[in-house]
Each structure stands twice: as structure tokens, then as C-alpha cells.
Design an enzyme around this catalytic site. Structure first.
Site, PDB file in Angstrom:
ATOM      1  N   ASP A 111      -4.780  -2.938   5.022  1.00 30.42           N
ATOM      2  CA  ASP A 111      -4.734  -3.683   6.279  1.00 30.42           C
ATOM      3  C   ASP A 111      -5.974  -4.542   6.504  1.00 30.42           C
ATOM      4  OD1 ASP A 111      -2.254  -2.747   6.800  1.00 30.42           O
ATOM      5  OD2 ASP A 111      -2.846  -1.269   8.286  1.00 30.42           O
TER       6      ASP A 111
ATOM      7  N   TYR B  53       2.562  -0.507  12.985  1.00 31.12           N
ATOM      8  CA  TYR B  53       1.573   0.447  13.491  1.00 31.12           C
ATOM      9  C   TYR B  53       0.561  -0.231  14.407  1.00 31.12           C
ATOM     10  CZ  TYR B  53       2.323   5.015  11.284  1.00 31.12           C
ATOM     11  OH  TYR B  53       2.801   6.258  10.956  1.00 31.12           O
TER      12      TYR B  53
END
Length: 654
Positions: free
Chosen positions: A296, A380
Site C-alpha cells: 500500500d 480497507y
């Protein structure tokens, strides 16, 4: 504002614009060139601390979406010129991080592909307006694919514009697309699994049902305002702590020059602290999802996905917000309003004792300074919270929430996923973070000792068998300093300055206390083990080198592996009594529960740093008594007026 703090301050909108102007004039930017990353090039800290100031330089990672040519470029703002330029060899270097255009184009291209349309029709899915295509980083490429800029894509059904598409995965179909040539290279229809039909629309009150009753308001007030001050360059001062708050498009929050006051002296603790990488490896090895390993920070640039925070929802109390300034894919400044939240919060008892001999009863309440931000990366959401305490403790906590990545559930007993709702699965996965802690405990010469609790064998020194002690083992070289936590031994790592002694003659230090949860659960020969070697150890210690910033390497996207920490430590440099960096891996191993659907309650992970022989005594002895109407000196428990105060709100800087 000092020259050092000015040299390290977050890039301004004006500097971002100047960077783009320089690159355009040099012919390195054009209509098809996208700015993947723009960030401050931090000077060598040894030179900066010696000279007191440094040239402001900007690093840009560029991708030409027409030619697939990627560049790594550095410019000097003051000198108004390109300082260095390198064209990436994609087979060796990997690719620059993902740009927004890649998210937008895949659905348009795939919706026109006959092979994908056939796979959807076979499943009775004919309404293109309901079929969402989810682009995902491609992982490792085959020899035939090397050099291409690849996304691998899944499909989800979104029944209506308000529907949560994650509830309806079209599992078994994977599309591989070259986002530069805009070609669908392959559509692989592995298995036909039913699309889960039950909705998960938690965001709709009509779906959730009535709210729970009986919860009364909690008001948090600071009638005199907060106890911290904040300067224009991001320097934050609170209760003896001083630190410079910065923000980076890749890492998010970055802190420089963290010091703590000790009897009027500002003593350095950490030169630079950040979360340098986070990676989410999925544990389902099935043909349709073997590649699911998402970096990420390195692939998606986590900081650029920061949320704008809202008082009363994301932050409660007397809040100071800071905007974040990053560059968009056109090289222009993009402001994320209220991206950083700064506040104080009460955390219970700091210290307390009732003495049976002298009859004294005394206690102090604890509070901490909180600096945080929240990001949404795909499904998320992550909150990143840095805490600074009155007792000298530094704590970091991730709060993971949002929607789990879903799949169809193949059937009872499937070993690599949970069933969350009828026919809806969630693959097992991990969230593995790397904290980069550039230590500076009372100076640049630091060492690391491994501490362990040890039973002393029964014998002359321990005749009763009740004795135990602590062993201290110095980590000498980078080859020694690749360590796993062991909670059965209370293993911790103490960073000391051998040249500075405390009042009892020991070396001053700070101890890193790991949670000790699992590291990467993947075979040593797997692709992800090679790409994310950093996540196979809880601790790495390296000698400071200014260009060693990211534990999985600079260019993680489509990289074959071996970059970052494993490449650096091959030199096996000394890490004893020298300038060192700690890399701490921590995280969550998630076996999703039914209760994690349709939105996941917060789960947490993190670490703690504590002073260990740094001070001459408890550094929180000077905290004053609480003087609110709920607690008075002498512990008078007589009735008080409990009229609620009006919430004090502050949106400005201090």
C-alpha cells in the site's frame, strides 16, 4: 523556524509547482506523462546537522502512459534545474507506483472484451452497468510479460448505485490487462462459483435497521484550549516533547527531530520516524488469486489516499487540524483538507500509591499527545496513530477497519478462507507494516542490545530454583541484527548510546517492545517472500545511509524481488556504536470472522518505545494534581455540580 526545520518541512504547493515547471522546461513532462510520486529529497542528516541547512530538492517518479518509459528525476528548487535523471529498466528496477488513470481505464477496456463478456454471460450477468472491475497490482510477471505495465482484475456486481459491490464477487475470473497499450492480454475463467446474493449495505440506514437506544453523550472539553503549540514549519511542542510534523505522499506522517526535555535540556531520541511500508499478502493460493499481495505504500502511495477528517466523527475533543499537500498525477499541488489530527486525550492513571505505613495517598492522571491520520486504500481503511506520553513513552498504533476483500466461498472446509455470509468468503491474509526509526539517542553513535528473560538453573547461585535474570546480547553487525520476537522470553531491543552515561553509570537508552505477532506466512521460495523479505523478521538494524528509505526497495510495483533490506544488509556493515536505523515489522494476521462483515470493527497492532535508563528517575514526577470538579486534593468525594461544559472546538493552528 530554524534552518534545519525549514530544510525538512513538507513540500509546499509553490515548490510542487516549481518542480513541474522545471521538468516541463527540460522536456521530461508532457500530456502523456503522469507524476506517480513527488516528494522531498531529504539531505544526508550528518551533513544537515553539521551545516545547519540544505538545498531543497524534489524527487519525481514519472510514467509516460503512451510509451511505458519511466523516469526517476531529482530537481533543485533553488538552482532551478534538473540535478539527476534515470530511465528505469523495468525488468530489473520494477515500475513506478500506480497512477489514477490505471483505475479509470481498466473497466472501459474490459467491458469491451469479448472473452470477458462471454465469461459474464455464462454466469447470467449481462447488465454491464452493474459490473464493476477492480484493478489490482500484478505481482510478479512471467518472462513473456516482463517489461509490461500490468494490472490483474476481478469483477464484482453492484446491483444499484447504492449497493456495496464487495458483497457480490464474481469469483473465478481473472483479467490481465496492459494499462499502457490498453490490451486485454488474457481472461482466465478458472472456476464457475455462484455469485453471493445477500446484500451488505451497512451504509444505508434502511438496511441497518434502528439505532441502539440508551447511549448518552460523552463530552470532551478543554476550556482553556490544548496544552501544545504548533509552529508554521510543523514543529510541535507539548509537555517537554518537541518534534517536527511532516507529510509524505508515500509514507503519510513523517516526524523529524524528536526530542524530550530533561531538566531544561532538549535531548534527542529519534531523528526521523515513519511507516515506510505496509503490505497485505493473501493466503489463498488458488489460481484466481495467487498474486494478491498489495504494497500500500510502495505500489499505491498510501499518503495520497488520506481522508479529510471530521470533528465529532473521526476526532473528538479540542482538535487542531493540518492540511496535507501532495502532488496529483498532473504534477499540480492537491490539498487534502484536515488530513492530520492533533489533540490530547486522557489515558487513565499515570502513577498512584496508597501507603499503609505513612498514610499518604497520591495519584496523577495520564494524558498523551496524539498525531494521526486515516487512509482508505481500496476496501480497507487504516488509522495511523502516534502517541507521545508524559512518562516519555512513544507508542504507535494502527486501527484497521473498512470492508474485507471478498471472494465466493467454495464450500465447507475450504482451508484458505472464512465464510462470512451465505456463499460469501474472505481469504485469510496479513497486514504487515515496517516502521523506519532513524535513532538518535543522545547523539548519532548508538548500539542495540537484545534483552531476554532467562531462568537460572538450580545450583549454587540459585539453590531454591526461583531465580531468574535478564541476558543482554549486543548486536554487532547487520548479519546479527535480523531478529524475530519471542514473547516466551520477553525479547526486546534496547537502543543505547555507549558514550553517554546515566547517573548510575549505565548507558542511556530506549527500548523497543514488540507485540511479537506472526511475520510473513509464505514459503521462502515464494514470489512474495522475495519481494517482501523485510516482513520475514521483526527487527532489522542497518547502518544509516540516506538513500535507504523503503524496506522493499524504491520501485515495488512489478519488481521481481530482492530489493531493499536484503540487498543493503549483504554488505554486513557494523551497527555497533554508530549511526543506525531500526526497521521494525509488526502487523495483523487476519482470519476473518462473521462479525467482520459487512464492515469490520477496528482491529489494532503496533509497538512501544520506552526510555530505559535515559532519565535519572521517573520523568513524570512533576505532573500537577488534577483540579477538575471530579477530583480535588485530599480526595474529597463530596457532591459536586456535574453540569456539562460546552464542547470547545478549535480548527486553527497554534
Amino acid at each position: 523556524m530554524t534552518s534545519i526545520s525549514k530544510s525538512l518541512a513538507t513540500l509546499t504547493a509553490e515548490e510542487i509547482a516549481a518542480n513541474t515547471a522545471i521538468l516541463t522546461r527540460a522536456g521530461l513532462a508532457g500530456s502523456t506523462v503522469h507524476y506517480s510520486y513527488v516528494g522531498l529529497v531529504e539531505p544526508d542528516k550528518r551533513e544537515l546537522l553539521s551545516a545547519g541547512s540544505a538545498d531543497r530538492r524534489v524527487r519525481s517518479m514519472l510514467i509516460d502512459m503512451a510509451t511505458n518509459v519511466s523516469r526517476d528525476v531529482v530537481v533543485s528548487i533553488a538552482e532551478d534545474r534538473v540535478v539527476s535523471e534515470r530511465v528505469l529498466d523495468h525488468a530489473v528496477d520494477g515500475q513506478v507506483p500506480v497512477v489514477i488513470e490505471e483505475f479509470h481505464l481498466v473497466e472501459e477496456v474490459i467491458h469491451r472484451n469479448e472473452k470477458w463478456l462471454a465469461a459474464m454471460h455464462k454466469r447470467g450477468l449481462t447488465d454491464l452497468s452493474t459490473l464493476r472491475v477492480n484493478p489490482l497490482s500484478g505481482g510478479v510477471l512471467s518472462e513473456a510479460e516482463t517489461g509490461r505495465r500490468i494490472q490483474r482484475c476481478f469483477t464484482f456486481v453492484q446491483k444499484t448505485p447504492d449497493d456495496l459491490g464487495w458483497a457480490h464477487p464474481v469469483d473465478g475470473v481473472t483479467v490481465m490487462i496492459d494499462v499502457v497499450t490498453r490490451e486485454v492480454l488474457d481472461v482466465i475463467d478458472y472456476v464457475d462459483l455462484p455469485v453471493p446474493q445477500e446484500d451488505g449495505n451497512f451504509h444505508l440506514s434502511s438496511w441497518r435497521g434502528p439505532d441502539r437506544q440508551g447511549l448518552k453523550p460523552i463530552e470532551i472539553t478543554q476550556p482553556e484550549g490544548p496544552s501544545f503549540t504548533l509552529a508554521d514549519d510543523g514543529t510541535l511542542s507539548w509537555a517537554g516533547w518537541n518534534l517536527q510534523v511532516g507529510f509524505d505522499q508515500r509514507e503519510g506522517l513523517v516526524f523529524h527531530n524528536i526530542t524530550i526535555d530533561d531538566e531544561g535540556v532538549a535531548r534527542p531520541v529519534i531523528y526521523r520516524a515513519s511507516i515506510a511500508e505496509m503490505m497485505v499478502p493473501y493466503g489463498d493460493p488458488s489460481p484466481q488469486r495467487w498474486f494478491q499481495n498489495f504494497f500500500d505504500c510502495g505500489e499505491y502511495l498510501l499518503g495520497g489516499f488520506a481522508n479529510s477528517l471530521e470533528l465529532g466523527c473521526d476526532c473528538v475533543g479540542d482538535i487542531t487540524y493540518l492540511d496535507a499537500v501532495v502532488a496529483d498525477n498532473s504534477g499540480q499541488a492537491r490539498v487534502i483538507p484536515q488530513a492530520i489530527c492533533i489533540h490530547e486525550e486522557d489515558t487513565g492513571i499515570l502513577w498512584k500509591h496508597f501507603d499503609n505505613w505513612n498514610g499518604s495517598s497520591i495519584s496523577r492522571r495520564n494524558r498523551r499527545l496524539v498525531v494521526s491520520f486515516f487512509v482508505t486504500v481500496g476496501n480497507y481503511d487504516y488509522g495511523f496513530y502516534w502517541y507521545f506520553g508524559l512518562d516519555g513513552q512513544i507508542e504507535f498504533e494502527v486501527k484497521a477497519t473498512g470492508v474485507v476483500f471478498t471472494s465466493a466461498y467454495p464450500g465447507e472446509g475450504y482451508p484458505f478462507a472464512s465464510e462470512l455470509a451465505p456463499g460469501l468468503g474472505a481469504p485469510y491474509h496479513q497486514h504487515l507494516f515496517s516502521a523506519r526509526l532513524d535513532m538518535m539517542v543522545d547523539g548519532l553513535s548508538n548500539s542495540v542490545d537484545e534483552l531476554e528473560a532467562v531462568l537460572v538453573p538450580r545450583g549454587p547461585e540459585n539453590p531454591t530454583g526461583t531465580g531468574f535474570t535478564q541476558t543482554v546480547t549486543r548486536l554487532q553487525r547487520e548479519s546479527d541484527a535480523q531478529r524475530l520476537a519471542d514473547n516466551s522470553k520477553g525479547r526486546a531491543w534496547l537502543v543505547t548510546n555507549p558514550g553517554v552515561k546515566n547517573r548510575l553509570g549505565g548507558s542511556v537508552g530506549w527500548v523497543l517492545l514488540p507485540e511479537g505477532k506472526p511475520v510473513l506466512l509464505a514459503d521462502e521460495q515464494s514470489d512474495i517472500h522475495k519481494r517482501a523479505t523485510y516482513s520475514t523478521k521483526h527487527l532489522w538494524v542497518t547502518e544509516y545511509e540516506p538513500n535507504e528509505l523503503y524496506p522493499a526497495g524504491d520501485f515495488v510495483n512489478l519488481h521481481p524481488g530482492g530489493a531493499g533490506l536484503p540487498a543493503w544488509v549483504a554488505a554486513d556493515r557494523s551497527v555497533d556504536n554508530t549511526d543506525i536505523v531500526l526497521w521494525h515489522t509488526f502487523g495483523l494476521t487476519h482470519f476473518p470472522r462473521i462479525e467482520d462483515w459487512p464492515i469490520m470493527p477496528v482491529d489494532t497492532c503496533g509497538f512501544v518505545l520506552r526510555p530505559h535508563g535515559f532519565f535519572g528517575r521517573n520523568p513524570a514526577m512533576d505532573i500537577p494534581e488534577t483540579t477538575s470538579d471530579h477530583c480535588s486534593p485530599g480526595h474529597d468525594h463530596s457532591a459536586h455540580d456535574h453540569t456539562a461544559n460546552t464542547q470547545h472546538e478549535n480548527h486553527g493552528e497554534h
